[in-house]
Design an enzyme around this catalytic site. Structure first.
Site, PDB file in Angstrom:
ATOM      1  N   ARG A   2      10.025   7.601  20.096  1.00 18.37           N
ATOM      2  CA  ARG A   2       9.300   6.051  19.778  1.00 18.37           C
ATOM      3  C   ARG A   2      10.417   5.101  19.606  1.00 18.37           C
ATOM      4  O   ARG A   2      10.004   3.665  19.600  1.00 18.37           O
ATOM      5  CB  ARG A   2       8.874   6.228  18.364  1.00 18.37           C
TER       6      ARG A   2
ATOM      7  N   GLU B 284      10.721  30.611  43.001  1.00 14.94           N
ATOM      8  CA  GLU B 284      10.966  29.684  44.127  1.00 14.94           C
ATOM      9  C   GLU B 284      12.435  29.403  44.287  1.00 14.94           C
ATOM     10  O   GLU B 284      13.122  30.436  43.473  1.00 14.94           O
ATOM     11  CB  GLU B 284      10.353  28.223  43.715  1.00 14.94           C
TER      12      GLU B 284
ATOM     13  N   LYS C  81       8.180  17.368  36.959  1.00 20.19           N
ATOM     14  CA  LYS C  81       9.397  17.237  37.776  1.00 20.19           C
ATOM     15  C   LYS C  81      10.440  16.119  36.845  1.00 20.19           C
ATOM     16  O   LYS C  81      10.128  14.708  36.795  1.00 20.19           O
ATOM     17  CB  LYS C  81       9.200  16.537  38.885  1.00 20.19           C
TER      18      LYS C  81
ATOM     19  N   ARG D  12       1.907  13.411  41.542  1.00 22.36           N
ATOM     20  CA  ARG D  12       2.712  14.165  40.764  1.00 22.36           C
ATOM     21  C   ARG D  12       3.586  13.575  39.683  1.00 22.36           C
ATOM     22  O   ARG D  12       3.806  13.965  38.428  1.00 22.36           O
ATOM     23  CB  ARG D  12       3.567  14.943  41.795  1.00 22.36           C
TER      24      ARG D  12
HETATM   25  N1  PXG Z   1      10.940  23.466  43.966  1.00 28.12           N
HETATM   26  C1  PXG Z   1      11.554  22.775  43.135  1.00 28.12           C
HETATM   27  C2  PXG Z   1      12.466  23.286  41.913  1.00 28.12           C
HETATM   28  C3  PXG Z   1      12.130  21.296  43.481  1.00 28.12           C
HETATM   29  O1  PXG Z   1      12.927  20.659  42.814  1.00 28.12           O
HETATM   30  C4  PXG Z   1      10.830  21.688  45.545  1.00 28.12           C
HETATM   31  C5  PXG Z   1      10.445  22.803  44.895  1.00 28.12           C
HETATM   32  C6  PXG Z   1      10.020  21.203  46.647  1.00 28.12           C
HETATM   33  O2  PXG Z   1       9.068  20.306  46.634  1.00 28.12           O
HETATM   34  P1  PXG Z   1       8.571  19.348  47.590  1.00 28.12           P
HETATM   35  O3  PXG Z   1       7.574  18.241  46.797  1.00 28.12           O
HETATM   36  O4  PXG Z   1       9.673  18.349  47.604  1.00 28.12           O
HETATM   37  O5  PXG Z   1       8.123  19.744  48.735  1.00 28.12           O
HETATM   38  C7  PXG Z   1      11.807  20.851  44.729  1.00 28.12           C
HETATM   39  C8  PXG Z   1      11.826  19.319  45.111  1.00 28.12           C
HETATM   40  C9  PXG Z   1      18.187  19.050  45.874  1.00 28.12           C
HETATM   41  C10 PXG Z   1      16.563  18.320  45.310  1.00 28.12           C
HETATM   42  O6  PXG Z   1      19.019  18.195  45.615  1.00 28.12           O
HETATM   43  C11 PXG Z   1      15.461  18.959  45.641  1.00 28.12           C
HETATM   44  C12 PXG Z   1      14.398  18.516  45.089  1.00 28.12           C
HETATM   45  C13 PXG Z   1      14.292  17.514  44.288  1.00 28.12           C
HETATM   46  C14 PXG Z   1      15.683  17.015  43.994  1.00 28.12           C
HETATM   47  C15 PXG Z   1      16.702  17.339  44.609  1.00 28.12           C
HETATM   48  O7  PXG Z   1      18.257  19.882  46.539  1.00 28.12           O
HETATM   49  N2  PXG Z   1      13.421  19.643  45.450  1.00 28.12           N
END
Ligand code: PXG
Length: 289
Positions: free
Chosen positions: A103, A183, A150, A50
């Site tokens: 760049r 979400e 991400k 990812r």
């Molecule tokens: N949706 C979003 C927008 C995320 O950022 C998830 C779903 C869950 O994905 P994973 O791959 O972890 O199952 C995320 C990931 C926080 C925090 O502080 C949360 C994420 C990333 C960084 C910080 O709550 N979640």
């Protein structure tokens, strides 16, 4: 605490980036949040895939191969002697000038790996379930900043998180621009209806969460019917069960949404069963170190 910075380890106090780093100036970069349980990195390969896909879309060439990146994660865990950890992997565009032009960063991205303890929701919420709300800030349009990337630019989610926190809630549902459930601010959402598991598809502006995928895999193995389809708040309010998934949160039951009790108003049986099954895989699957 040892922090990995561009191939070297340094102490937390010395782990600093330039004020000209485009990760800081523009949120120009990508990241991952990963967990290690009992000296096993959970779904490491999936997180690395990812990360590299996010980087590919923003045309950021990571100066390590995927295997080298996996090794760097493991080396950081070993250097910190951690058997359980939350791992934050960050790659920024690097040091440039005050203009947007990537760049100017001369192809030298900044690579950072931080390993720390995980901050979970309070234990009580896992037992009793959490209450969430829907917030006004909608998810980014996929044709603007695609939520599949991400990226270090999380303002969209931070705005939504602030709206949740200001109203006294830990987490919130974000709708997409069409008003469908997408979400939460840092977690994916599932509902259970008549024994079927339902979660919004990626085209709703939903991040393809690694925990979400793990739950879908568990459901398939256990012959639970899964639907990835559009849901509205009405479907959420009238579901039998609801839960959220994320690397840090794992699986957390939701018992009230926008003041409406979900099902019996207590964490549901399928949620409890999936939590148990999920715990079982985190303790045995993963990259050993
Ligand atoms: N949706 C979003 C927008 C995320 O950022 C998830 C779903 C869950 O994905 P994973 O791959 O972890 O199952 C995320 C990931 C926080 C925090 O502080 C949360 C994420 C990333 C960084 C910080 O709550 N979640």
């Amino acid at each position: 605490m040892k922090i990995y910075m561009n191939g070297k380890f340094c102490e937390k106090e010395d782990a600093k980036v330039s004020v000209f780093d485009h990760g800081l100036l523009y949120g120009d970069g990508v990241f991952e949040g990963i967990r290690a349980y009992n000296r096993l990195v959970f779904k490491l390969k999936e997180h690395i895939v990812r990360l590299y896909e996010s980087a590919h879309t923003i045309m950021l060439k990571i100066p390590l191969t995927r295997d080298q990146m996996c090794k760097a994660v493991v080396d950081t865990l070993k250097a910190n002697k951690l058997s359980d950890a939350y791992i934050r992997l960050i790659v920024t565009r690097g040091v440039g000038d005050l203009g947007l032009d990537p760049r100017k960063c001369y192809g030298k991205p900044t690579v950072i790996i931080i390993t720390d303890s995980v901050s979970l929701y309070p234990e009580k919420l896992y037992r009793e379930g959490m209450e969430i709300i829907t917030v006004p800030t909608v998810r980014n349009l996929p044709e603007a900043v695609n939520p599949q990337i991400k990226s270090l630019n999380y303002l969209n989610n931070i705005m939504a998180k602030m709206e949740a926190v200001n109203a006294g809630y830990n987490e919130a549902i974000m709708l997409n621009a069409l008003g469908y459930v997408s979400e939460c601010t840092g977690d994916n959402i599932f509902v259970v209806k008549a024994g079927h598991l339902i979660t919004p598809p990626q085209c709703m502006g939903t991040l393809r969460g690694i925990t979400r995928d793990a739950v879908l895999e568990l459901a398939e193995k256990n012959k639970i019917t899964v639907h990835e389809h559009v849901i509205t708040r009405h479907e959420v309010y009238n579901s039998d069960e609801c839960f959220l998934t994320g690397t840090a949160a794992e699986i957390i039951p939701v018992v009230k949404v926008d003041g409406r009790a979900i099902g019996t108003g207590k964490p549901g049986a399928m949620t409890a069963d999936l939590i148990k099954k999920f715990k079982a895989i985190t303790g045995k699957d993963g990259v050993k170190y």
